[in-house]
Every structure is written in structure tokens, then in C-alpha cells.
Design an enzyme around this catalytic site. Sequence first.
Site, mmCIF file in Angstrom:
data_model
loop_
_atom_site.group_PDB
_atom_site.id
_atom_site.type_symbol
_atom_site.label_atom_id
_atom_site.label_comp_id
_atom_site.label_asym_id
_atom_site.label_seq_id
_atom_site.Cartn_x
_atom_site.Cartn_y
_atom_site.Cartn_z
ATOM 1 N N ARG A 87 61.621 26.713 -118.963
ATOM 2 C CA ARG A 87 61.818 25.420 -119.625
ATOM 3 C C ARG A 87 61.212 24.314 -118.774
ATOM 4 O O ARG A 87 61.914 23.482 -118.207
ATOM 5 C CB ARG A 87 63.298 25.213 -119.887
ATOM 6 C CG ARG A 87 63.932 26.461 -120.445
ATOM 7 C CD ARG A 87 65.162 26.186 -121.186
ATOM 8 N NE ARG A 87 64.852 26.080 -122.596
ATOM 9 C CZ ARG A 87 65.756 25.968 -123.541
ATOM 10 N NH1 ARG A 87 67.012 25.897 -123.228
ATOM 11 N NH2 ARG A 87 65.408 25.888 -124.796
ATOM 12 N N GLN A 92 56.748 23.364 -122.800
ATOM 13 C CA GLN A 92 57.535 22.828 -123.919
ATOM 14 C C GLN A 92 56.938 23.139 -125.298
ATOM 15 O O GLN A 92 57.661 23.419 -126.236
ATOM 16 C CB GLN A 92 57.666 21.320 -123.762
ATOM 17 C CG GLN A 92 59.104 20.898 -123.642
ATOM 18 C CD GLN A 92 59.255 19.480 -123.124
ATOM 19 O OE1 GLN A 92 58.286 18.844 -122.723
ATOM 20 N NE2 GLN A 92 60.462 18.980 -123.145
ATOM 21 N N ASP A 95 57.987 26.589 -126.756
ATOM 22 C CA ASP A 95 59.400 26.939 -126.700
ATOM 23 C C ASP A 95 60.000 27.148 -128.096
ATOM 24 O O ASP A 95 60.456 26.208 -128.746
ATOM 25 C CB ASP A 95 60.140 25.825 -125.942
ATOM 26 C CG ASP A 95 61.553 26.204 -125.577
ATOM 27 O OD1 ASP A 95 62.104 27.122 -126.208
ATOM 28 O OD2 ASP A 95 62.110 25.581 -124.665
ATOM 29 N N SER A 98 63.710 26.066 -128.586
ATOM 30 C CA SER A 98 63.910 24.634 -128.826
ATOM 31 C C SER A 98 63.554 24.261 -130.257
ATOM 32 O O SER A 98 64.279 23.504 -130.909
ATOM 33 C CB SER A 98 63.042 23.785 -127.891
ATOM 34 O OG SER A 98 63.550 23.840 -126.601
ATOM 35 N N TYR A 193 69.590 25.621 -118.262
ATOM 36 C CA TYR A 193 70.703 26.201 -119.005
ATOM 37 C C TYR A 193 72.031 25.906 -118.305
ATOM 38 O O TYR A 193 72.072 25.679 -117.099
ATOM 39 C CB TYR A 193 70.539 27.717 -119.120
ATOM 40 C CG TYR A 193 69.395 28.118 -120.020
ATOM 41 C CD1 TYR A 193 69.520 28.050 -121.406
ATOM 42 C CD2 TYR A 193 68.192 28.550 -119.489
ATOM 43 C CE1 TYR A 193 68.470 28.415 -122.226
ATOM 44 C CE2 TYR A 193 67.134 28.921 -120.320
ATOM 45 C CZ TYR A 193 67.289 28.847 -121.680
ATOM 46 O OH TYR A 193 66.258 29.213 -122.499
HETATM 47 P P1 NAD Z 1 71.722 26.440 -124.956
HETATM 48 O O1 NAD Z 1 71.378 26.742 -126.380
HETATM 49 O O2 NAD Z 1 71.702 27.535 -123.962
HETATM 50 O O3 NAD Z 1 73.185 25.781 -124.917
HETATM 51 C C1 NAD Z 1 73.539 24.708 -125.745
HETATM 52 C C2 NAD Z 1 74.373 23.713 -124.999
HETATM 53 O O4 NAD Z 1 75.680 24.235 -124.759
HETATM 54 C C3 NAD Z 1 73.817 23.328 -123.618
HETATM 55 O O5 NAD Z 1 73.573 21.938 -123.602
HETATM 56 C C4 NAD Z 1 74.945 23.720 -122.671
HETATM 57 O O6 NAD Z 1 75.060 22.851 -121.569
HETATM 58 C C5 NAD Z 1 76.149 23.640 -123.595
HETATM 59 N N1 NAD Z 1 77.375 24.274 -123.087
HETATM 60 C C6 NAD Z 1 77.527 25.387 -122.327
HETATM 61 N N2 NAD Z 1 78.837 25.599 -122.041
HETATM 62 C C7 NAD Z 1 79.533 24.601 -122.662
HETATM 63 C C8 NAD Z 1 80.896 24.264 -122.758
HETATM 64 N N3 NAD Z 1 81.845 24.978 -122.161
HETATM 65 N N4 NAD Z 1 81.228 23.167 -123.475
HETATM 66 C C9 NAD Z 1 80.296 22.414 -124.089
HETATM 67 N N5 NAD Z 1 78.981 22.673 -124.032
HETATM 68 C C10 NAD Z 1 78.601 23.757 -123.325
HETATM 69 O O7 NAD Z 1 70.813 25.276 -124.372
HETATM 70 P P2 NAD Z 1 69.580 24.490 -124.974
HETATM 71 O O8 NAD Z 1 70.040 23.587 -126.027
HETATM 72 O O9 NAD Z 1 68.545 25.470 -125.389
HETATM 73 O O10 NAD Z 1 69.007 23.645 -123.740
HETATM 74 C C11 NAD Z 1 69.714 23.319 -122.588
HETATM 75 C C12 NAD Z 1 68.944 22.312 -121.750
HETATM 76 O O11 NAD Z 1 67.597 22.706 -121.488
HETATM 77 C C13 NAD Z 1 68.842 20.940 -122.371
HETATM 78 O O12 NAD Z 1 69.053 19.994 -121.362
HETATM 79 C C14 NAD Z 1 67.440 20.813 -122.821
HETATM 80 O O13 NAD Z 1 67.016 19.456 -122.842
HETATM 81 C C15 NAD Z 1 66.739 21.599 -121.758
HETATM 82 N N6 NAD Z 1 65.464 22.079 -122.312
HETATM 83 C C16 NAD Z 1 64.308 21.796 -121.633
HETATM 84 C C17 NAD Z 1 63.103 22.243 -122.171
HETATM 85 C C18 NAD Z 1 61.818 21.979 -121.491
HETATM 86 O O14 NAD Z 1 61.723 21.091 -120.678
HETATM 87 N N7 NAD Z 1 60.794 22.761 -121.804
HETATM 88 C C19 NAD Z 1 63.077 22.974 -123.342
HETATM 89 C C20 NAD Z 1 64.278 23.237 -123.983
HETATM 90 C C21 NAD Z 1 65.473 22.792 -123.450
#
Ligand code: NAD
Length: 326
Positions: A87, A92, A95, A98, A193
Site C-alpha cells: 500500500r 495505489q 490496488d 481499495s 493495515y
Molecule cells: P481494511 O479493509 O483492512 O480494514 C478496514 C478498517 O477497519 C481499517 O481502517 C482498520 O483500521 C479498521 N479496524 C480494524 N480493527 C478495528 C476495530 N476494532 N474497530 C474499528 N475499526 C477497526 O483496511 P483498508 O480500508 O483496506 O485500509 C486501511 C488503511 O490503508 C487506510 O488508512 C487506507 O487509507 C490505507 N491505504 C493506503 C493505500 C495506498 O497508499 N496505496 C491503499 C489502500 C489503503
Amino acid sequence: ILLEDGAGEAAGFSNKDYEQVKWLSRDELLQEADILISLQPLSVVEYQRTKASCILVSMFAPYFDDSLVKEIQSIPRQAFSMDMIPRTTLAQSMDVLSSMASIAGYKAVLAAAQKLPRYLPMMITAAGSIKPAKVLVLGAGVAGLQAIATAKRLGAVVEAFDPRTAAKEEVLSLGAKFVEVEGAQEADDAGGYAVQQSEEYLEKQRLLVQEKAASADVIITTAQVRGKQAPLLVPKETVDKMNAGSVIVDLAASTGGNCELTQDGKTISHNHVYIIGDSNLAADMAMDSSFLVSNNIFNFLKVWVKEGVIDLDLSNEIIESSLVSK
Ligand code: NAD
């Protein structure tokens, strides 16, 4: 480009929409392809029918179950798992997780609005005023942030929660309120994550969610921890405290659900609270999800296919992380 005959039909794309491609049966395709791309993995029996030099690309999710990847290693074939792409800013545009999470977050709000026997926005009418609905979003990653933005656009009052501190600023920037529970664990090397939280922390969180849930009209849960069972945030006793007509959309349904009563792939009603258990909402928006996924795949291929020649540079972080079978 070789395409499986009729592959786009169910998503509204017919064979005649494509130019300069060759349509083949799956059997012919398996035998001819140099690079075989499928969104969901095929069976190992099908992979065995490919050329020994064929490179397989799919979403193998080895962090949940690595049995298929192990079988592919033993055939052996080279394989890329696109859900293992790091990530990073550079990656990006490739992905898929995402792209799909963003669509699911948007669709979750629409699904909730459709089921909710109330308006989402405030309404002032000659017959009386209606208060805006309250939406609680649990997990403010890609899906959660899109759900917040969509619920805000529809005029709801939105609160959100996530254990990652980086999420706070993002939630606030969308105009939602950030609910905080102290004592979250984070790890710099988790690649963006979340990490698994302690039972003590989750208990504190469940109590706070219960307090908020009693006045929420909609709860959208998106909390996931990669490779682990989704954390339980909405137990049955919390659902029991919710108002009749409220809606829960559980986007973590396929990894066990954030709500105790969620049934994956089903919408159920518990004391007049609807619980929509759907981890595959992106499939309901097949045109735009196909458009985004195809761009993701194209951008990924550009990293290691140069002018028609396969050029695998194992020192490239994107290649190194996603190559699950060498
Ligand atoms: P994910 O689908 O693995 O998880 C979804 C969300 O659930 C996450 O935000 C996580 O913190 C949250 N979570 C975990 N345990 C929890 C709890 N007990 N209570 C409440 N929430 C909880 O994650 P995602 O949405 O795919 O992405 C996570 C992070 O990665 C984000 O900050 C996103 O911006 C970042 N990201 C970066 C890139 C990149 O730069 N290429 C791409 C995708 C995502």
C-alpha cells in the site's frame, strides 16, 4: 488479448463491445495464455492445464488461506496475488482492494437508505420537520471513509470510529465526528493495515458502540484485520438496544462479521432491526467496478510487461511483494 467467451455478459458487456481481442473457450484459453488473469482464482485442476511457463495473476488472499498458493507452488507455476501489492503511493493505481472497498462503502449507504423507513437528510415540510438520520461508521479505512462521504452527501449526521490514529484526521476532514477509544495498538510495519486489538480494548469499544447504537439509525461496519477474523463490535445485546427500523450493513460479513447476528450474503431482521450481511457489494455495481479493476490490472501489468516482453525485476517492491509463487 484473449478473452473467455461471454466473460462480460453478466456485467452488461457483450463480446461485440470489444475490438482486437480473440474470444476463446476457457479450455482453449488455459492452453494458449502466457499470462492468465482472473479476478477470483481458478481451481488448481484448471491451472494444471496451462503451459508450464504461464504466469498466473489473481486475488489469492494467501493471508487468509494459503492452501491454493501452496498447490500452485507444487505444480509449479509462477503466480502474482494482486491483494499482496504494497500500500504505497506508487502502487495505489493497482490496488484492487481499495477500488472495491470504495464502491462497497458507497453502496452500503445506499443499501441502508433503501431499507431505512426514514429520510437520511433533514426535511422541513408543511406537514412537519424531520430530523436527519444518525449514521455510525465502524472502521474508517477505504470503505468506511467512502461510506462517511456518501452519508454526509445524503445529509445524515455521521460519527465514525477507527483504532488507527491516522484515521481521525481523515474522518474529521469529511465533516464527521470521530469517536475515540483510548489504548489502541498500532504497528508501523503493518503496511497501513490495523493490527489485532486486545480483548480489553475491544470490550471498551463494544460498550461505547452500544451507547452510540441506541440512538443510531444506521450502523455501517467495515472493521477488518488482515488475515484474521473480523473483530466483534456489535453483539446481540447491542442490536437489542437499537430502535425498530434501524439498519446495520456489515461489510465484514465474509470474515465473520462485525455484528454477532450477521449472516454472510443475507439480509435478516432481528426485532425489526435489519442486518444486511454483504461483503460483495461491489458486484452490484459491475460496470464501474469492472472499469476500475481493469485499470488496476493494466497498471500492474505495465510494471513487468514491457513492449510485449515479460521482464520480472525481483528487486521491484511491487513485484517482490505480490509474487506468491516463484
Ligand atoms: P481494511 O479493509 O483492512 O480494514 C478496514 C478498517 O477497519 C481499517 O481502517 C482498520 O483500521 C479498521 N479496524 C480494524 N480493527 C478495528 C476495530 N476494532 N474497530 C474499528 N475499526 C477497526 O483496511 P483498508 O480500508 O483496506 O485500509 C486501511 C488503511 O490503508 C487506510 O488508512 C487506507 O487509507 C490505507 N491505504 C493506503 C493505500 C495506498 O497508499 N496505496 C491503499 C489502500 C489503503
